[in-house]
Scaffold this motif. Sequence first.
Motif, PDB file in Angstrom:
ATOM      1  N   SER A  26      36.500  34.236  34.531  1.00 25.65           N
ATOM      2  CA  SER A  26      36.141  35.381  34.987  1.00 25.65           C
ATOM      3  C   SER A  26      36.040  36.737  33.982  1.00 25.65           C
ATOM      4  CB  SER A  26      36.718  35.814  36.375  1.00 25.65           C
ATOM      5  OG  SER A  26      37.930  36.260  36.056  1.00 25.65           O
ATOM      6  N   ALA A  85      44.634  45.094  37.664  1.00 27.77           N
ATOM      7  CA  ALA A  85      43.892  45.703  38.990  1.00 27.77           C
ATOM      8  C   ALA A  85      44.653  44.969  40.046  1.00 27.77           C
ATOM      9  CB  ALA A  85      42.406  45.398  38.840  1.00 27.77           C
ATOM     10  N   ILE A  89      45.281  46.857  43.573  1.00 30.47           N
ATOM     11  CA  ILE A  89      44.913  46.265  44.925  1.00 30.47           C
ATOM     12  C   ILE A  89      46.205  46.241  46.192  1.00 30.47           C
ATOM     13  CG2 ILE A  89      43.824  44.246  46.312  1.00 30.47           C
ATOM     14  CD1 ILE A  89      42.295  43.569  43.608  1.00 30.47           C
ATOM     15  N   TYR A 110      36.953  38.076  45.629  1.00 27.54           N
ATOM     16  CA  TYR A 110      38.350  37.956  45.130  1.00 27.54           C
ATOM     17  C   TYR A 110      39.155  37.913  46.160  1.00 27.54           C
ATOM     18  CZ  TYR A 110      42.065  38.484  41.616  1.00 27.54           C
ATOM     19  OH  TYR A 110      43.213  38.316  40.847  1.00 27.54           O
ATOM     20  N   ASN A 156      32.738  45.149  45.807  1.00 26.14           N
ATOM     21  CA  ASN A 156      32.993  44.891  44.522  1.00 26.14           C
ATOM     22  C   ASN A 156      31.498  44.571  43.821  1.00 26.14           C
ATOM     23  OD1 ASN A 156      33.607  41.471  43.140  1.00 26.14           O
ATOM     24  ND2 ASN A 156      33.864  43.548  42.089  1.00 26.14           N
ATOM     25  N   VAL A 190      35.882  46.402  38.438  1.00 27.21           N
ATOM     26  CA  VAL A 190      36.472  45.745  37.304  1.00 27.21           C
ATOM     27  C   VAL A 190      35.435  45.443  36.257  1.00 27.21           C
ATOM     28  CG1 VAL A 190      38.657  45.501  38.252  1.00 27.21           C
ATOM     29  CG2 VAL A 190      37.035  43.562  38.345  1.00 27.21           C
ATOM     30  N   LEU A 215      38.365  50.978  41.237  1.00 30.84           N
ATOM     31  CA  LEU A 215      39.368  50.223  40.815  1.00 30.84           C
ATOM     32  C   LEU A 215      38.927  49.767  39.344  1.00 30.84           C
ATOM     33  CD1 LEU A 215      42.163  48.433  40.923  1.00 30.84           C
ATOM     34  CD2 LEU A 215      40.314  46.694  41.976  1.00 30.84           C
ATOM     35  N   LYS A 220      38.266  42.769  32.078  1.00 33.08           N
ATOM     36  CA  LYS A 220      37.094  41.976  32.260  1.00 33.08           C
ATOM     37  C   LYS A 220      36.132  42.214  31.457  1.00 33.08           C
ATOM     38  CE  LYS A 220      39.158  40.304  35.813  1.00 33.08           C
ATOM     39  NZ  LYS A 220      39.668  38.835  35.955  1.00 33.08           N
TER      40      LYS A 220
HETATM   41  C1  LIG Z   1      37.015  41.273  41.234  1.00 35.79           C
HETATM   42  C2  LIG Z   1      38.264  41.352  40.682  1.00 35.79           C
HETATM   43  N1  LIG Z   1      39.151  42.521  41.221  1.00 35.79           N
HETATM   44  C3  LIG Z   1      40.429  42.447  40.641  1.00 35.79           C
HETATM   45  C4  LIG Z   1      40.902  41.403  39.805  1.00 35.79           C
HETATM   46  C5  LIG Z   1      42.161  41.447  39.193  1.00 35.79           C
HETATM   47  O1  LIG Z   1      42.303  41.748  38.008  1.00 35.79           O
HETATM   48  P1  LIG Z   1      43.440  41.456  36.848  1.00 35.79           P
HETATM   49  O2  LIG Z   1      43.820  40.037  37.055  1.00 35.79           O
HETATM   50  O3  LIG Z   1      43.450  42.043  35.513  1.00 35.79           O
HETATM   51  O4  LIG Z   1      44.503  42.343  37.429  1.00 35.79           O
HETATM   52  C6  LIG Z   1      40.032  40.411  39.611  1.00 35.79           C
HETATM   53  C7  LIG Z   1      40.449  39.270  38.586  1.00 35.79           C
HETATM   54  O5  LIG Z   1      39.667  38.111  38.410  1.00 35.79           O
HETATM   55  C8  LIG Z   1      38.612  40.316  39.943  1.00 35.79           C
HETATM   56  O6  LIG Z   1      37.834  39.224  39.585  1.00 35.79           O
END
Ligand SMILES: Cc1ncc(COP(=O)(O)O)c(C=O)c1O
Length: 369
Positions: A26, A85, A89, A110, A156, A190, A215, A220
Motif C-alpha cells: 500500500s 498515521a 487514528i 483500512y 479516506n 495519507v 490525517l 505512502k
Molecule cells: C488509509 C490508511 N490510513 C492509515 C494507514 C496507517 O499508516 P501507517 O502504517 O504509516 O501508520 C494506512 C496504512 O496502510 C492506510 O492505508
Amino acid sequence: MNLPPFKLERFFAKYEFNTEFLLCSSDCEAMSIADLLATEEGAVQKFQQVWLGYTESQGSPALRSEISKLYETIAPEEILVHTGAEEAIYLFMFANFKKGDHVIVHSPGYQSLAELARAAGCDVSPWRAREENQWSLDLDELRHLMRTNTKAIVINTPHNPTGYLMSRSDYEAVHKFSQENNLLLFSDEVYRESEYHPADRLPAACDLGEHAISLGVTSKTYGLAGLRIGWIATKNKKIYERMASLKDYTTICNSAPSEFLAEVAMRNRQKLAQRNIEIIKDNLTVIDDLFARHADLFWWIPPTAGPMGFPRLLKGDIEKFCDDLVRKAGVLLLPGSMYDDSRNHFRLGLGRKNLPKAVERLEKYVSNN
Ligand SMILES: Cc1ncc(COP(=O)(O)O)c(C=O)c1O
C-alpha cells in the motif's frame, strides 16, 4: 479493550519479509537514509548532530513548520505529530468518542478506521463505496445513515484499496453535510499528493473549517514508512488538546532521528512524490497490458490516485488463487476478504519498482495453471 485481529496486518506478518515479490503493497518505493539525506546539502552533518533526548510531544517546531506547508491555512501549532498515521487514528477515536456514539465510516477501508471507533464504544455504520458506481460514495446513502447520536464521518480519499479519488463536488457536499449537522469529519489523506493529475487534488479537509481533521503520514506518497511519522492537522483546538493529552499515555513523543529525517523529507516532498508517481504510472501501463492480455481473468476500475487498485478475479476463488500464487510463484496479492469483501477482489500494489518482474512471474503462473 477487546480488539479483534487486524486482518491485513496479520496477513502481512505471515508473508511480508519472506516473499520475493510483494504485488499488493500500500506504500510507494522506499529509499535509504543515505539517499534521503542526499536530497539536501548539509543534511548528513546535521543528522549526525541530532540530540537523542526526549523530543517535544507535539512534534519538533521545524518538522511541524514543514508539514504545515502542505496546507493553505494551517499553522505549525495546529499540527500534532504521531508515530505513524496509525497512532493518530487510535488517539482520535479514543480521545473523542464514548459508548453509544455513532460514527459513519467509508467502506471497504483500512480496518482501524472502523475497528478503533468500535473499540472506543461507537456503533459504526459502513458508508459503502460501490464498484458499480466506480467506487464512489452515494450522498443520499449518507443522509440515510445519519442518526441523532452520529458524531463523525470518516472518509479516506485517495482511497485504500480502490485508488478512488472523490470528485470535488462530492467532497464539498460531505463537508457541507458535516458542518450543517455538527459532525466531525475525519479525513484520512495519507495518499494526498499522489494524484495522477495534480489538478484533481482536493483541498485538505483541515483547511475547510473547524469541523475537520486531516490525517497525513510520510509512509505512502513519500515512500518513507520506516520513519513512522504521521500527523493530524486541525483548527479544532478541543480535538487537538484531547489527542495531545492522550498521547502522553501512548508514545509521549516521537523518535528524534525520525523527526529530523521527516523534516528533510517534507522539505523535499515534491521530489519524492514525483519519483513515486512516475513509478506508479510506468507500472500502470504494465498492468493495463497484462489485463488486456487476460481480459477473461481480470477486470478493474483503474485507480486515479495512489499506489493501489482493487481488481476482480473473474474465474475461480480469490483466496485460493492468492494462496497458490504465493506458494508456487513467490508473488503476493492481497485477497479482498481482508477488507470483508466477498466479490473476488484483490488488492494490487502499483508503487514498487519491481512490479514488471512480479507481473512476469504472475503471468507465467497464470499461463501454467
Ligand atoms: C488509509 C490508511 N490510513 C492509515 C494507514 C496507517 O499508516 P501507517 O502504517 O504509516 O501508520 C494506512 C496504512 O496502510 C492506510 O492505508
